[in-house]
Enzyme design. Sequence first.
Site, PDB file in Angstrom:
ATOM      1  N   GLU A  68       0.856  -1.174  -0.086  1.00 56.15           N
ATOM      2  CA  GLU A  68      -0.078   0.064   0.190  1.00 56.15           C
ATOM      3  C   GLU A  68       0.978   1.273   0.078  1.00 56.15           C
ATOM      4  O   GLU A  68       0.500   2.218  -0.664  1.00 56.15           O
ATOM      5  CB  GLU A  68      -0.894  -0.010   1.134  1.00 56.15           C
ATOM      6  CG  GLU A  68      -2.114  -0.941   1.291  1.00 56.15           C
ATOM      7  CD  GLU A  68      -1.573  -2.412   1.707  1.00 56.15           C
ATOM      8  OE1 GLU A  68      -0.399  -2.614   1.945  1.00 56.15           O
ATOM      9  OE2 GLU A  68      -2.505  -3.112   1.797  1.00 56.15           O
ATOM     10  N   HIS A 137     -10.767  -5.519  10.558  1.00 51.93           N
ATOM     11  CA  HIS A 137     -11.572  -5.710   9.093  1.00 51.93           C
ATOM     12  C   HIS A 137     -12.936  -4.965   9.292  1.00 51.93           C
ATOM     13  O   HIS A 137     -13.794  -5.230   8.481  1.00 51.93           O
ATOM     14  CB  HIS A 137     -11.571  -7.030   8.610  1.00 51.93           C
ATOM     15  CG  HIS A 137     -10.212  -7.559   8.213  1.00 51.93           C
ATOM     16  ND1 HIS A 137      -9.161  -8.007   8.845  1.00 51.93           N
ATOM     17  CD2 HIS A 137      -9.644  -7.603   6.915  1.00 51.93           C
ATOM     18  CE1 HIS A 137      -8.206  -8.369   8.193  1.00 51.93           C
ATOM     19  NE2 HIS A 137      -8.212  -8.314   7.089  1.00 51.93           N
TER      20      HIS A 137
END
Lengths: 342, 324
Positions: A68, A137
């Site tokens: 990322e 998450h």
Amino acid sequence: MTVTEAPSRRKLSTAKAMVEGIAQEMERDPSVFLLGEDVGSYGGIFSSTTGLLDRFGPQRVMDTPISETGFIGAAIGAAVEGMRPIAELMFADFFGVCMDQIYNHMAKIHFESGGNVKVPMVITTAVGGGYSDGAQHSQCLWGTFAHLPGMKVVVPSTPADAKGLMISAIRDDNPVVYMFHKGVMGLPWMAKNPRSVAPVPEEEYEVPIGKASVVRQGRDVSIVTLSLSVHHALDVADELAGDGIECEVVDLRSLVPMDTDTILESVARTGRLVVVDEDYLSFGLSGEVVARVAERDPSVLKAPPARVAVPDVPIPYARSLEYAVLPTHARIRAAVEEMVGA
Amino acid sequence: MEPQVRADLYDMMVLIRTFEEAILREYHADKKPVFDIGAGAIPGEMHLSAGQEPVAAGVCAHLTGDDAVTATHRPHHFAIAHGVDLRRMTAEIFGRVDGLGKGRGGHMHLFDPNVHFSCSGIIAEGYPPAVGQALAFQRKSTDRIAVAVTGEGAANQGGFHEALNLASLWKLPVVFVIEDNDWGISVPRSASTCVTSNAVRAAGYDMPGERVEDNSVEAVHEAAGKAIARARAGEGPSLLEVHTLRLWGHFEGDAQAYRTDLEGVPGRDPIPTFEASLRADGLLDDDGMRAARERAQQRVEDAIAFAKNSPQPEPASALEYVFA
């Protein structure tokens, strides 16, 4: 056999509306391209890019390594050179591995350069819980992004807004963080909210960033919220209407900029404020909304405001625990009833 | 090497050193007798690049203003060598309204879009944006390239490795440059990595890696030339490490008590070394040296005067430029 054209009120899921917005912008502007993890043949883990690879090819829909910092930083570099990248951060929860590129670079370059360098890019990212995906998450975290100056933060709740806000985000000359709740996407493998499939205009259109929407009018209490919680609030409002309580529901649609005027006007009409936020309670959106009302005109409040948010605890895994901390229908209803003295 | 190229490299190194000496003087002038980092005409941290001129001069000699450079928190030598507007850069260092960032950036955050220059105060984090600039250049079918600069300490950061992997994967026109000045603030390279040369790390990403050992501008020029030609030809990224020298402290005010190599440092100053070489080859004499220094002095004094004459930004404008 004669096929009758469907009326123009064509319905799409939020995911499909979002993809349509991206696709129309990619058609219109060759500088728009997409990169991220599993955005290619998979089509985005939450169907945010479905079909785009087939349509636009691997040069414009780039699967990246799980990297990322690398690819969000690369999007920044491409943006400063005049392209309009859309970088998908698969889950907002993952920002820890790349936040430096986001808040120290993407969000600051325009300022540090005295306005001489623009960073016209979009980060799309999935947020929210409710399906036992656990503490890493399931977070929303929009308050964190909104707290750090230099990036706009938009959070659609409906298919039509998802498309219009996406088009606005891509056309914006600023970095925009576009946060989509998994629970509003209309995914076939997730408990579906009935409003996650709704009419979406076929043509290109913009939904202005920074303009809230009063999605239901009412005289008794203003529920100010966003994203999936808008739908919970509307459900609560429908129920309470039968008991004679009329809730006004305000969908913020963007945190940065925040439409303080629409919030104030609503609270001025109802005199009561409940803020619903699926992000953490402290130091976040709910406190910000209350503070803005209090700063601008506390006299509009007939009762102390209430906040329904995640009570400063990581999102638990077990369903019973998770639903105890999420801003559920039941918690919102209880807060409204308490406030109106029902 | 062509005499003119050597002369140009010398001029650039002298200009950079002259600039850094002037900043050193201006920075400390109003911080006496008690050092207060936030006080004076140049406030804040100051990282000067004396000793590292060969890297910037040698690399940037191959670049045009269409190529991109992302530099570090120690950016002046690369900014100057890449042709950043010297006056506006100086004004930014002084925090003035005519600065590159109108006083919003400061010396670690210099942006000059005219020559695609940027820098960052966060270690290794200029690498990924350089990859993105190279991606944009590749997509536009140009032969423009991006140069990403870090110090050797950054080669242990995640952003460094992610950027190398992406650039190699996508065969992008990037040259990654590591300035190994032996010190990550106070921690020596030997205490921060298990490899003696970061150039070997290039092999992990299937790209050429070369280390220039002696801080020679000519050697840097040659090695950078190969890497840059490769990038321009569409053959992908390269890694170039230069074993250079941090002549002064990490930042101004750094007493460097931790340094074990200081005794030998003056003798390793690359500028006298290069001068001796040019003299031996009959390309430089006292007059030539004096002329080069005067030319540099003029430009630097002009830039400093420009900066000092530029007003402080209006306090009322502090909220401008958050958004476009």
